[in-house]
Design a protein around this motif. Structure first.
Motif, PDB file in Angstrom:
ATOM      1  N   VAL A  97      58.747 -20.098 -43.378  1.00  0.00           N
ATOM      2  CA  VAL A  97      57.282 -20.128 -43.417  1.00  0.00           C
ATOM      3  C   VAL A  97      56.858 -21.567 -43.663  1.00  0.00           C
ATOM      4  N   SER A  98      56.145 -22.142 -42.695  1.00  0.00           N
ATOM      5  CA  SER A  98      55.715 -23.534 -42.795  1.00  0.00           C
ATOM      6  C   SER A  98      54.265 -23.605 -43.237  1.00  0.00           C
ATOM      7  N   HIS A  99      54.029 -24.279 -44.358  1.00  0.00           N
ATOM      8  CA  HIS A  99      52.668 -24.533 -44.846  1.00  0.00           C
ATOM      9  C   HIS A  99      52.350 -26.004 -44.588  1.00  0.00           C
ATOM     10  N   GLY A 100      52.266 -26.376 -43.312  1.00  0.00           N
ATOM     11  CA  GLY A 100      52.031 -27.776 -42.981  1.00  0.00           C
ATOM     12  C   GLY A 100      53.273 -28.634 -43.144  1.00  0.00           C
ATOM     13  N   HIS A 101      54.457 -28.049 -42.985  1.00  0.00           N
ATOM     14  CA  HIS A 101      55.721 -28.769 -43.183  1.00  0.00           C
ATOM     15  C   HIS A 101      56.311 -29.268 -41.860  1.00  0.00           C
ATOM     16  N   GLY A 102      55.452 -29.553 -40.889  1.00  0.00           N
ATOM     17  CA  GLY A 102      55.946 -29.906 -39.562  1.00  0.00           C
ATOM     18  C   GLY A 102      56.999 -30.993 -39.544  1.00  0.00           C
ATOM     19  N   GLU A 103      56.860 -32.003 -40.404  1.00  0.00           N
ATOM     20  CA  GLU A 103      57.797 -33.134 -40.403  1.00  0.00           C
ATOM     21  C   GLU A 103      59.207 -32.730 -40.820  1.00  0.00           C
ATOM     22  N   VAL A 154      57.051 -18.928 -39.074  1.00  0.00           N
ATOM     23  CA  VAL A 154      55.644 -18.620 -39.265  1.00  0.00           C
ATOM     24  C   VAL A 154      54.916 -19.919 -39.585  1.00  0.00           C
ATOM     25  N   ASP A 155      54.009 -20.320 -38.703  1.00  0.00           N
ATOM     26  CA  ASP A 155      53.231 -21.541 -38.888  1.00  0.00           C
ATOM     27  C   ASP A 155      51.926 -21.152 -39.575  1.00  0.00           C
ATOM     28  N   ASN A 156      51.854 -21.396 -40.871  1.00  0.00           N
ATOM     29  CA  ASN A 156      50.732 -20.897 -41.665  1.00  0.00           C
ATOM     30  C   ASN A 156      49.526 -21.824 -41.659  1.00  0.00           C
ATOM     31  N   LEU A 157      49.768 -23.125 -41.518  1.00  0.00           N
ATOM     32  CA  LEU A 157      48.660 -24.088 -41.581  1.00  0.00           C
ATOM     33  C   LEU A 157      48.566 -24.963 -40.340  1.00  0.00           C
ATOM     34  N   VAL A 213      64.500 -19.096 -31.383  1.00  0.00           N
ATOM     35  CA  VAL A 213      63.412 -19.245 -32.348  1.00  0.00           C
ATOM     36  C   VAL A 213      62.188 -18.505 -31.825  1.00  0.00           C
ATOM     37  N   ARG A 214      61.633 -17.662 -32.663  1.00  0.00           N
ATOM     38  CA  ARG A 214      60.364 -16.995 -32.348  1.00  0.00           C
ATOM     39  C   ARG A 214      59.312 -17.555 -33.304  1.00  0.00           C
ATOM     40  N   ALA A 215      58.343 -18.253 -32.756  1.00  0.00           N
ATOM     41  CA  ALA A 215      57.320 -18.901 -33.577  1.00  0.00           C
ATOM     42  C   ALA A 215      56.010 -18.132 -33.487  1.00  0.00           C
ATOM     43  N   GLN A 216      55.320 -18.078 -34.605  1.00  0.00           N
ATOM     44  CA  GLN A 216      54.035 -17.404 -34.666  1.00  0.00           C
ATOM     45  C   GLN A 216      53.089 -18.241 -35.506  1.00  0.00           C
ATOM     46  N   ALA A 217      51.893 -18.513 -34.967  1.00  0.00           N
ATOM     47  CA  ALA A 217      50.886 -19.272 -35.699  1.00  0.00           C
ATOM     48  C   ALA A 217      49.838 -18.312 -36.245  1.00  0.00           C
TER      49      ALA A 217
END
Length: 269
Positions: free
Chosen positions: A13-19, A42-45, A60-64
């Motif tokens: 779960v990414s909370h703006g952790h793109g880097e 899970v792209d939360n932010l 990879v299955r990505a969901q925003a």
């Protein structure tokens, strides 16, 4: 483990952790030998760069999310779509260094009373993070809130809660482990009703281990898997803001929910 089925679903779960995501997902190749795996991101932010999803070691299955949600809700959302018999709940600010996830899964398969595994988390300088503890009590939480780590003398109950001085070099049952890395059976997560979405952030990992213990399932520290964790970096600038508020709210919810103040913790599984 069947090669035709998905053995492991890794939930990030990414909370703006793109880097951090490219290193996090890419490094999993070091631990997935012998496993059919997938990553559920899970792209939360927002802010997931395309490079983070290039050449991954498994599908990879990505969901925003259309709007931000708490960590527990995001995790449950991904877990409900997971194909794997096992789940790895993994922080986005981690990098897998060494060890075999297949071996860790075999340990769970051969030990029905083991419900969850944590790993050896390392700081950026290679030192070991103290990522396993005893279940908290109110005196422990108060001491921690009053910066007991900086006191010239720390009470025995506080040092005991931190499991200070206990060196775990073999798989060892503990009360709870930090949620940066949690490996468990998918069936066990849903048998206890999944993660408690009343926790927006913080203490959902303690609560999860506590409820597994109530069901007779132990949490183990598994030192053979090593993962670098950039602990507290994401929230360091918000110590007096939302993160502090969420921490206090979650702590109060945990004690209220379990009626767990001064009484002994549950018996080991």
């Amino acid at each position: 483990m069947s090669a035709r089925a998905t053995d492991l679903s890794v939930i990030v779960v990414s909370h703006g952790h793109g880097e951090f995501l490219k290193d996090c997902i890419g490094s999993l190749a070091r631990g997935l030998d012998g496993l059919a795996a997938e990553v559920l991101l899970v792209d939360n932010l927002g802010g997931t760069p395309e490079a983070a999803l290039s050449s991954p070691p498994c599908p990879v299955r990505a969901q925003a999310n259309p709007r931000p949600q708490g960590l527990a809700r995001n995790t449950n959302q991904a877990a409900r779509t997971a194909a794997g018999r096992y789940l790895l709940l993994l922080n986005p600010d981690t990098e897998f260094l060494s060890g075999s996830l297949a071996q860790a899964i075999r340990f769970l398969e051969s030990n029905p009373a083991a419900g969850l595994l944590g790993c050896r988390l390392l700081n950026l300088d290679g030192s070991v993070q103290q990522s396993y503890r005893r279940f908290p009590t109110v005196p422990f939480a108060l001491a921690r809130g009053l910066a007991a780590d900086r006191w010239p003398y720390r009470p025995r109950f506080y040092r005991r809660g931190l499991m200070e001085g206990e060196r775990l070099d073999t798989p060892t049952p503990v009360d709870w482990v930090l949620g940066a890395f949690m490996l468990m059976r998918s069936a066990d997560l849903f048998a206890i009703g999944a993660m408690d979405e009343g926790f927006h952030l913080y203490y959902e990992d303690v609560d999860l281990c506590y409820r597994l213990r109530q069901r007779g399932l132990a949490t183990y520290y598994w030192p053979d898997v090593r993962v670098r964790h950039l602990w507290k970096r994401a929230s360091a600038g918000a110590a007096l803001g939302r993160h502090r508020m969420w921490h206090v709210q979650s702590l109060c919810r945990y004690f209220w929910k379990h009626g767990y103040m001064l009484r002994p913790r549950p018996e080991p599984a």
